[in-house]
Each structure stands twice: as structure tokens, then as C-alpha cells.
Design an enzyme around this catalytic site. Structure first.
Site, PDB file in Angstrom:
ATOM      1  CG  ASN A   1      30.324  18.221  18.494  1.00 54.16           C
ATOM      2  OD1 ASN A   1      30.503  17.249  17.537  1.00 54.16           O
ATOM      3  ND2 ASN A   1      29.031  17.121  19.043  1.00 54.16           N
TER       4      ASN A   1
ATOM      5  CG  HIS B   1      32.235   9.695  16.942  1.00 55.45           C
ATOM      6  ND1 HIS B   1      30.545   9.196  17.113  1.00 55.45           N
ATOM      7  CD2 HIS B   1      32.174   8.109  16.025  1.00 55.45           C
ATOM      8  CE1 HIS B   1      29.818   8.398  16.802  1.00 55.45           C
ATOM      9  NE2 HIS B   1      31.312   7.198  16.989  1.00 55.45           N
TER      10      HIS B   1
HETATM   11  N1  UDP Z   1      24.088  16.985  17.951  1.00 55.92           N
HETATM   12  C1  UDP Z   1      22.970  17.897  17.285  1.00 55.92           C
HETATM   13  N2  UDP Z   1      22.237  18.528  18.332  1.00 55.92           N
HETATM   14  C2  UDP Z   1      21.980  17.846  19.533  1.00 55.92           C
HETATM   15  C3  UDP Z   1      22.245  16.488  19.783  1.00 55.92           C
HETATM   16  C4  UDP Z   1      23.630  15.959  18.412  1.00 55.92           C
HETATM   17  O1  UDP Z   1      23.250  18.558  16.440  1.00 55.92           O
HETATM   18  O2  UDP Z   1      21.328  17.728  19.996  1.00 55.92           O
HETATM   19  C5  UDP Z   1      24.958  16.487  16.131  1.00 55.92           C
HETATM   20  C6  UDP Z   1      26.043  16.177  17.175  1.00 55.92           C
HETATM   21  O3  UDP Z   1      26.689  16.904  16.381  1.00 55.92           O
HETATM   22  C7  UDP Z   1      26.850  14.731  17.647  1.00 55.92           C
HETATM   23  C8  UDP Z   1      25.807  14.037  16.562  1.00 55.92           C
HETATM   24  O4  UDP Z   1      24.808  14.834  16.823  1.00 55.92           O
HETATM   25  O5  UDP Z   1      28.259  14.905  17.809  1.00 55.92           O
HETATM   26  C9  UDP Z   1      25.846  13.039  17.552  1.00 55.92           C
HETATM   27  O6  UDP Z   1      25.227  12.603  19.599  1.00 55.92           O
HETATM   28  P1  UDP Z   1      25.448  11.712  20.131  1.00 55.92           P
HETATM   29  O7  UDP Z   1      24.274  12.313  20.825  1.00 55.92           O
HETATM   30  O8  UDP Z   1      25.009  10.351  19.930  1.00 55.92           O
HETATM   31  O9  UDP Z   1      26.554  13.091  20.609  1.00 55.92           O
HETATM   32  P2  UDP Z   1      28.593  12.234  20.648  1.00 55.92           P
HETATM   33  O10 UDP Z   1      27.940  11.164  20.668  1.00 55.92           O
HETATM   34  O11 UDP Z   1      28.189  12.845  19.761  1.00 55.92           O
HETATM   35  O12 UDP Z   1      28.503  13.702  22.331  1.00 55.92           O
HETATM   36 MG    MG Z   2      27.075   8.837  20.173  1.00 56.99          MG
END
Ligand code: UDP
Ligand code: MG
Length: 192
Positions: free
Chosen positions: A166, A169
Site C-alpha cells: 500500500n 506508511h
Molecule cells: N497489513 C497487511 N494485512 C492486513 C493489515 C495490514 O498486509 O490485514 C500490512 C499493510 O502493509 C499495512 C501494514 O501491515 O500498511 C501495517 O498495518 P496497519 O494496521 O498499521 O496499517 P496502516 O497503519 O499502514 O494503515
Molecule cells: Mg499503522
């Protein structure tokens, strides 16, 4: 009066944004939003720093598993997807699934150098989160970075055995930002 609403946030340009030559486009969006760039550097991360950044906090890990399971719950093939996950990872439990996703995520972040940056502005953390959009690009609104440049989703876990790509970060909130800035820019320290 202390300007409590002025925050710093940590933005990391993930390997997919660099490989897809989207760095300029994405940086432009943050610049145009009014956030001010304070620091930016190219980092070849090691496992230790990635393990710190994506910490082993059980709440956050559980949330990773739940985001994936919730996504599948909203499809009409939940049972099949759940069975595939169970077959691949030996579990349907959100905590254990979250742990497996975290491993894949760290592997992904180690694939190439990262661009790590600090941005400052009024309520910078929530502003940056709005600019990047939902964690799952398929669910991210058009106009957001993730919504405009990707349609990835947790289906990649089943089809390719990988985490969601995605692009970027951004710290979840000011507390997370302070923790992350201390990891990537230890000389900075938001507060003494
Ligand atoms: N991620 C994933 N599957 C999930 C949730 C998260 O692969 O079901 C990965 C995704 O790349 C995400 C990162 O883990 O950006 C960190 O997760 P977070 O929930 O912190 O999301 P963010 O803060 O990046 O939106
Ligand atoms: Mg996060």
C-alpha cells in the site's frame, strides 16, 4: 501558548512506491497538502529496525489479523477464504494470523531501501492518514494515495502469500509518531 496542535508525523515510502517510480507523485501530494517536510533520508533497513518499527505489541498484531479476517467476512466466499488461510498458516486465530502477517510485512520492508521522512503541520498525523487513505487500497477512496495508485487487498495473502502493498506508511497518531521518530531519527527526539 504552546501550539499543541502542531504535530510531527513519520512517513515511510515503502518498497512498492519506489519500485513503481511513484516517489515524486506521492511526495508532491504531501507537499501540496500544506504539510512541511522537516527531514528525509534513504535508509537500507536491517531486521532490527524493522522489528522495532512494526513492534510486537499484541493489540496492534491482533488488529493486523482482524483487518484481514474482516475483509474476508465481507466477501461472499468467507468460508473458502478462511479454509485457505487455515491451510496456509495453520490457524484462523486473529492473533496468530496477525503474527504471520507481521513476518511477511517485515520481509517486504527489507526488500529494498526505504525513503523515511518527517512532516510537520497542524494535526499532521490525522492529516497524513487522510491523504494516504485506508490500509486496504481496494477500500481506500479515490483521491487518496492508496486509493489512486493501488487496488491491493488481503486476497494477496492467499494468492501470493504476501502482505498488502500500500505504498506508504504514516504514523497512526501523535504517540505512534513520537515512538517512530525516535526509532528512525534518534537524534531528533520530539520532546525532551
Ligand atoms: N497489513 C497487511 N494485512 C492486513 C493489515 C495490514 O498486509 O490485514 C500490512 C499493510 O502493509 C499495512 C501494514 O501491515 O500498511 C501495517 O498495518 P496497519 O494496521 O498499521 O496499517 P496502516 O497503519 O499502514 O494503515
Ligand atoms: Mg499503522
Amino acid at each position: 501558548m504552546e501550539k499543541d496542535f502542531v504535530e510531527k508525523t513519520l512517513i515511510i515510502f515503502k518498497p512498492d512506491s519506489i519500485k513503481r517510480n511513484l516517489l515524486g507523485e506521492i511526495i508532491t501530494r504531501f507537499e501540496k497538502s500544506g504539510l512541511e517536510i522537516k527531514e528525509i533520508k534513504l535508509v537500507y533497513p536491517d531486521r532490527e529496525i524493522m522489528e522495532k518499527h512494526y513492534s510486537d505489541d499484541i493489540k496492534w498484531i491482533t488488529n493486523l489479523g482482524e483487518k484481514t479476517l474482516d475483509f474476508f467476512k465481507e466477501t461472499n466466499q468467507f468460508e473458502q477464504y478462511l479454509a485457505s488461510i487455515n491451510e496456509m498458516f495453520g490457524t484462523k486465530d486473529p492473533v496468530e494470523l496477525g503474527m504471520a502477517i507481521r513476518v511477511l510485512l517485515i520481509e517486504f520492508m527489507l526488500e529494498s531501501p526505504l525513503i523515511v521522512s518527517i512532516w510537520e503541520g497542524s494535526f499532521a498525523c490525522s492529516k497524513a492518514r487522510k491523504i494516504i487513505g485506508n490500509t486496504i487500497p481496494l477500500n481506500a477512496l479515490p483521491g487518496t494515495i492508496r486509493g489512486d495508485y493501488s487496488s491491493d487487498s488481503p486476497i494477496s495473502l492467499i494468492t501470493e502469500g504476501r502482505c498488502i502493498y500500500n505504498l506508504v506508511h504514516a504514523s497512526g497518531d501523535a504517540i505512534e509518531a513520537e515512538r517512530e521518530i525516535n526509532i528512525w531519527f534518534p537524534q531528533m527526539g520530539i520532546k525532551d
